[in-house]
Design a protein around this motif. Structure first.
Motif, short mmCIF file in Angstrom:
data_model
loop_
_atom_site.label_atom_id
_atom_site.label_comp_id
_atom_site.label_asym_id
_atom_site.label_seq_id
_atom_site.Cartn_x
_atom_site.Cartn_y
_atom_site.Cartn_z
N VAL B 292 0.69 -1.16 -0.07
CA VAL B 292 0.06 0.00 0.01
C VAL B 292 0.97 1.44 -0.16
O VAL B 292 0.56 2.34 -0.69
N LEU B 293 1.91 1.26 0.69
CA LEU B 293 2.60 2.55 0.95
C LEU B 293 3.40 2.78 -0.18
O LEU B 293 3.50 3.85 -0.82
N ILE B 294 4.03 1.65 -0.75
CA ILE B 294 4.90 2.08 -2.12
C ILE B 294 4.10 2.25 -3.30
O ILE B 294 4.37 3.13 -4.28
N GLY B 295 2.80 1.29 -3.19
CA GLY B 295 2.03 1.65 -4.49
C GLY B 295 1.43 3.06 -4.37
O GLY B 295 1.48 3.77 -5.55
N LEU B 296 1.11 3.80 -3.24
CA LEU B 296 0.63 5.07 -3.15
C LEU B 296 1.97 6.08 -3.63
O LEU B 296 1.36 6.94 -4.18
N THR B 297 2.96 5.62 -3.07
CA THR B 297 4.18 6.53 -3.44
C THR B 297 4.45 6.58 -5.09
O THR B 297 4.38 7.76 -5.42
N LEU B 298 4.29 5.51 -5.55
CA LEU B 298 4.21 5.46 -7.00
C LEU B 298 3.22 6.38 -7.55
O LEU B 298 3.21 6.93 -8.98
N LEU B 299 2.11 6.22 -6.96
CA LEU B 299 0.92 7.14 -7.49
C LEU B 299 1.17 8.56 -7.27
O LEU B 299 0.05 9.33 -7.47
N GLY B 300 2.15 8.97 -6.32
CA GLY B 300 2.30 10.20 -6.37
C GLY B 300 2.14 10.80 -4.72
O GLY B 300 2.12 12.11 -4.60
N ALA B 301 1.56 10.02 -4.04
CA ALA B 301 1.54 10.48 -2.55
C ALA B 301 2.80 10.72 -1.93
O ALA B 301 3.90 9.96 -1.95
N SER B 302 2.78 11.64 -1.07
CA SER B 302 4.03 12.05 -0.34
C SER B 302 4.19 10.98 0.79
O SER B 302 3.28 10.36 1.08
N GLN B 303 5.52 11.14 1.25
CA GLN B 303 5.68 10.15 2.43
C GLN B 303 4.99 10.68 3.81
O GLN B 303 4.72 9.50 4.59
N TYR B 304 4.45 11.73 3.89
CA TYR B 304 3.56 11.95 5.00
C TYR B 304 2.04 11.37 4.86
O TYR B 304 1.72 11.14 5.79
#
Lengths: 317, 340, 504
Positions: B292-304
């Protein structure tokens, strides 16, 4: 008469318990002043209170939560996000009262969410507030970014943290007034008794006709408000607000102060007054160690050891 | 093992999530991304498995982040200051971490502290010890010198399984990090311990009904200390993985990791009510969190956003755990009712 | 009795200070015998059982198993010599399988502490076969019905090579249909040579399953014999004794106020909670004490909670002062003048760490504040009066309740609700763990409240108490009211018969 009712006394030993902490403070003060006479200088003693101002506000506000057998680990990030709220509100040109109300409102809102999850859904307070710690910190960082925001040209706001009235700094007056108000609620209104009752025996409190859930939500709200107030004071003191304030470990100091003040983590009796004594105790220790140039590592270890000892003593007596 | 259907549901949910991200997140379905996932979350899975032991006993261990830092710093000091050979460092680090965990257990058992306050206190104390023993602070030059000991750095090795099997021409497999195999080894060991040894049965018994366990003559104190020692041991392994990757250690290593580990364990169905859960859940839970975390990062979500999500997922998991508890109570009540 | 006794206890006695709770008890059971142990509350049954399980050591006397004298007061010694007790509450780990629970804490192992699954299963299957019990070894205990869980407890005891099983009210939480199942299991145990001591109030069960019966009263064993040789009325007479019969006759000197002032305060009509109680109907009048008696597990406590709003009934109608109502919360019940003295004063009643005075005002805080401020003077005078009225010792308002004796704690709990000036007072086992003196005081308080016009509903298993204080008596069995009597028109024997007899 009634003030004495809240004293806890289970065994003969515990008759001394209420005096143990003040005596320990006196003892430590003597030790520190022998080791370093500068410790007793008035400016240093005032400094102690200043250092512990934020912790004091949060500890006073969280005492009720601890009394019901709960805990609030989310105070650090709440402190940060309320400071940011105040900053952004003023930055947007809103007046000081609105900025402060908004900041306090954010704290109360987060606390209320904690309280709802604990009281209505029956979730464990540690996990709920741990999750909230992460969520709120993330929100604060998204909102405010990792950088410091300088608060300029806000004399009234700056006064909160740095101003003086009659030679006493306003932030200390604020702490005392806040503590006084909460103490008044505890001693003079039914709420104090209900909170102690819930902590002692939640089922019995419910069967005595008290609105246990509502009360719990409210006291988590109060804890959130305390953190928000601390956030306002801190931002005002250092003229900045930042998402990273209230770093991990803040909640530990707050809980330590309350526990040192004799409130049991299992719930039950507790007193705002003694929480303040706990705060002073922690302050004296921190300050003394600073003056003696004790390094951060030893300070952290000492803090851990003190908590363990205080808890163990209260469990064993 | 007691909740096989739940485990299957979790695995299915995991696979569906992976599938969705493969479809919608750019660059998710790449070998390098799966390498990232495995290297970035194998140690989280290890921590989650360790954390599961205290939770099985209705406890909690908030100090694992500090124990990771402690173990990391011990490794750092031993190699950088004392030039101890790596094959000695590895066991010494694990002993130190296990000892730190056991101290948690001892505080809980003999001083009768609540697990959360005991581990909150040691969280501060261990972090303090880290600063106290920090070789980086002692000799600042060391802070920028990478660790070179082959035994430690060797943990950060990747294996080309596809190449070894000679199938890399047909399928493009990611290279597997050693930490992944460490995680698998620990998984097998712990699963065996829980399901096939008397000790494992005793842990479930103490977690499920402490009074019954005591009446059955189980040494509940020793079991409690053991579970916290396991949590410490896992923190030690995770620390070695991290130190190998960073080729150094820092005082802040492991900060906030208790949150991730607790989340993964609770997501994995280790009930906060004690006595329910296996090692399978926390591992899947950790990788689910990772996906979930990596996937969302790839979708452009920030680390926050990741931080927020971790918290939200923990809340969701504990809500679900609570829901299961209520269901069980209802069923028990219905059980009684059905007889009348 | 039999030639070779499996268990042979001689001259057992236990005193606490000057109080003798067990006097010169000789108790023997043989292999393959099912022995009933009966007697009313406080007869000394539980003391005898505690000695046999090693929970306490007797003041005098010896216990032999197979002719070998045992060291008393050690649970391990008792388990090792084959005595096991099945308690009323469960001692299983619910999330584990039946197989694991049977061997809880002592699973057979191979090298390295690895479980010997095969041996464990083999031993369990042998056990099942030997005692002809059928159960799925791989089922989770939490998914089993209560009667099966009891069997798991029995198997757990048998796996320890228990040859003497003490069963304390084994059917207490069972539905009537399951009682027969459990009895079948007990009979198979008997045929495999296990000695069973069956402690129960249910006379029907004793006549259904037991071979012999031991009757206790006032700390003594007063009679022993074959069940076949005794009739139900004579057994009841033995249990009750001359003294209580006389006492309950004496209780007649208090005026009985059946239907009190004649004004209906509360009227239950067909109240039902599925799977708990059903079709409960009665009227409660102002100025009377209405007792509901029955056995533990007859769902009387659950019923009181639905009246008080701390639980809900599913169907039926409740009228309070002529108005149809169902309280949604205790808050609402209290504002309608209802008080509830709960059964378990430690778990549900008192805040033990708080002072007497704080506990006394806990349910009535709304009377003691104005604009949100506590009226401290009024609290002080009201609690002071209450302490005097109820003769709470020590009369120190700031004393934490934890430090009080059971009787005084109970008076505090009662006083908490008297502060309400209740129109309705529900009491659940109002004198459990209370000494004789405090008991009499509590009865006097209840009578005084009754005479002031309160409608009082008492749930009690203590028949002596029921005969002493009630104006009317209802009997509840397995969630149903089976009879309602005027207290002066019934006898103790009739009540006991209804409690024990109508079980099926």
């Amino acid at each position: 008469m009634i003030a004495r009712w809240n004293l806890k006394s289970s065994a003969k030993l515990s008759k001394l318990a209420p005096y143990a902490l003040p005596l320990a403070i006196v003892f430590i003060v003597i030790m520190f002043s022998i080791a370093e006479p500068a410790f007793l200088k008035p400016e240093n003693l005032i400094g102690i209170i200043h250092q512990m101002n934020l912790i004091g506000i949060m500890a006073v506000a969280m005492t009720f939560v601890i009394m019901t057998g709960g805990v609030d680990l989310s105070v650090g990030p709440v402190l940060a996000i309320s400071g940011l709220t105040a900053f952004f509100a003023m930055d947007a040109g809103l007046g000081l009262p609105i900025a402060i109300a908004a900041a306090l409102g954010v704290g109360i809102l987060i606390g209320t969410i904690n309280g709802t999850l604990v009281a209505i859904f029956g979730l464990p307070p540690i996990i709920v507030t741990l999750a909230m710690l992460s969520i709120v910190r993330g929100l604060a960082l998204i909102w405010g970014g990792p950088e410091w925001h300088l608060i300029r040209d806000q004399d009234a706001f700056t006064f909160i943290g740095t101003g003086h009235i009659g030679g006493i700094s306003f932030s200390i007056i604020l702490l005392l007034v806040f503590a006084g108000a909460v103490m008044f609620v505890q001693k003079r209104t039914p709420i104090g008794l209900i909170v102690a009752g819930i902590g002692e025996n939640e089922r019995a409190a419910y069967l005595s006709g008290h609105r246990v859930r509502l009360t719990k939500i409210a006291i988590y709200g109060l804890s959130g408000m305390g953190a928000a107030l601390a956030g306002i004071v801190q931002s005002s003191q250092v003229h900045t607000s930042a998402a990273v304030y209230g770093e991990f470990g803040t909640e530990l100091d707050v809980i330590a102060a309350i526990v040192l003040g004799g409130t049991s983590l299992m719930g039950g009796n507790g007193s705002i007054g003694r929480t303040l004594i706990g705060v002073i105790f922690l302050g004296v220790i921190n300050n003394g160690m600073n003056i003696l140039n004790v390094t951060l590592d030893i300070q952290l270890i000492t803090k851990g050891v003190i908590i363990v000892l205080a808890m163990a003593l209260s469990e064993l007596t | 093992m007691q909740r096989r259907p739940a485990s299957i549901a979790l695995l299915a949910f995991f696979l569906v999530t992976v599938g969705l991200f493969c479809l919608f997140a750019p660059n998710f379905a790449t070998t390098s991304n799966f390498e990232n996932l495995m290297s970035g979350f194998s140690f989280v899975a290890i921590l989650a498995m360790g954390q599961s032991f205290p939770i099985l006993l209705r406890g909690i261990d908030l100090s694992i982040g500090a124990m990771v830092a402690l173990a990391g710093m011990v490794a750092f000091d031993l190699t950088m200051l004392f030039h101890v050979p790596g094959y000695l460092i590895l066991p010494l680090v694990l002993i130190a971490a296990t000892g730190a965990g056991a101290i948690n257990g001892i505080l809980i058992v003999y001083l009768r502290l609540q697990p959360f306050i005991a581990t909150l206190a040691t969280l501060a104390a261990y972090r303090g010890v880290v600063y106290a023993i920090s070789g980086r602070l002692l000799i600042p030059k060391l802070a920028t010198t990478p660790i070179t000991d082959p035994w430690i750095v060797g943990i950060e090795t990747y294996f080309d399984i596809g190449g070894a099997l000679g199938i890399s021409d047909y399928v493009h497999l990611p290279w597997f990090p050693l930490s992944f195999f460490l995680m698998i080894a620990i998984f097998i060991t712990f699963q065996l311990l829980l399901l096939s040894t008397k000790l494992g049965r005793d842990i479930y018994t103490v977690g499920g009904n402490q009074e019954a366990a005591r009446l059955a003559g189980i040494n509940t104190r020793r079991i409690t200390i053991f579970t916290y020692a396991i949590s410490g041991f896992c923190a030690g392994v995770a620390a070695l993985v991290l130190v190998a990757r960073l080729t150094t250690s820092t005082e802040a290593l492991g900060t906030g990791m208790e949150l991730t580990a607790i989340s993964a364990a609770v997501i994995g169905g280790v009930s906060l009510q004690g006595g329910i859960g296996s090692m399978f859940g926390p591992v899947i839970g950790a990788f689910l969190l990772g996906v979930v975390l990596i996937g969302l990062t790839l979708l452009g979500a920030s680390q926050y956003v990741q931080q927020i999500l971790t918290g939200a997922i923990l809340l969701a998991a504990v809500c679900y755990d609570r829901y299961l508890v209520v269901q069980r109570q209802r069923r028990a009540a219905a059980n009684v009712g059905a007889n009348t | 009795m039999n030639e070779a006794h499996l268990i042979d206890a001689q001259g057992l006695g236990k005193t606490y200070g000057s109080l003798a709770v067990l006097i010169d008890a000789n108790f023997t059971v043989s292999a393959g015998e099912i022995r009933a142990l009966v007697g009313s509350n406080g007869a000394g049954k539980s003391t005898l059982i505690k000695i046999l399980t090693g929970a306490i050591a007797p003041t005098t006397g010896t216990v032999k198993v197979d002719g070998k004298e045992l060291v008393l007061g050690s649970p391990t010694e008792m388990i090792n010599s084959g005595i096991a007790c099945i308690y009323q509450h469960s001692n299983l780990a619910p999330a584990m399988t039946v197989l694991d629970n049977i061997f809880l804490g002592r699973q057979p192992t191979k090298r390295f502490g690895l479980l010997d699954r095969k041996r464990q299963r083999r031993e369990a299957e042998e056990l099942l076969q030997r005692h002809a019990i059928q159960i799925d070894l791989d089922a989770l205990v939490s998914t089993l019905p209560t009667v099966k869980q009891k069997e798991v407890e029995i198997l757990k005891a048998l796996a320890l090579n228990a040859r003497i099983l003490l069963m304390d009210e084994p059917t207490g939480w069972l539905a009537a249909s399951d009682v027969a199942k459990l009895h079948a299991t007990i009979r198979t145990l008997k045929s495999s040579g296990v000695a069973i001591v069956y402690i129960s109030h249910m006379l029907d069960e004793i006549f259904a399953v037991c071979d012999t019966v031991t009757v206790m009263r006032d700390g003594r064993i007063i009679s022993e014999g074959k069940v076949a040789d005794i009739t139900r009325p004579s057994l009841v007479k033995l249990m009750v004794g001359e003294k209580l019969a006389k006492d309950s006759a004496q209780a007649g000197k208090f005026k009985r106020m059946a239907r009190g002032t004649g004004k209906v305060r509360l009227s239950a009509n067909g109240l039902t909670k599925r799977g708990v109680f059903s079709d409960i109907s009665f009227d409660l009048f102002a100025g009377e004490i209405f007792c509901i008696t029955g056995l533990i597990g007859s769902k009387r406590t659950e019923f009181l909670h639905t009246l008080f709003g701390s639980d809900r009934f599913d169907s039926g109608e409740l009228k309070v002062d002529g108005k149809v109502i169902s309280f949604k919360s205790p808050t609402q019940a209290i504002s309608n003048g209802m008080g509830f003295v709960t059964e378990d004063r430690h778990r549900e009643g008192l805040m033990l760490g708080l002072s007497i005075s704080n506990n006394l005002v806990m349910a009535t805080l709304r009377k003691f504040h104005k604009f949100g401020l506590l009226k401290r003077k009024e609290i002080y005078s009201a609690t002071g009066e209450m302490i005097t009225d109820l003769n709470i010792q020590p009369p120190d308002p700031i004393k934490p309740v934890r430090l009080l004796s059971g009787g005084n704690q109970q008076k505090v709990l009662l006083g908490k609700w008297l502060n309400l000036k209740p129109k309705f007072l529900l009491l659940d086992e109002p004198t459990v763990g209370v000494d004789v003196g405090a008991k009499a005081e509590i009865y006097a308080i209840l009578r005084a409240e009754r005479d002031k016009g309160a409608a009082i509903l008492v749930v009690s298993s203590d028949l002596e108490e029921v005969m002493t204080i009630s104006d009317r008596i209802a009997v509840m069995v397995s969630g149903r009211l089976v009879a309602i009597h005027d207290a002066d028109k019934t006898t103790l024997a009739e009540i006991i018969g209804e409690i024990g007899g109508a079980a099926r």
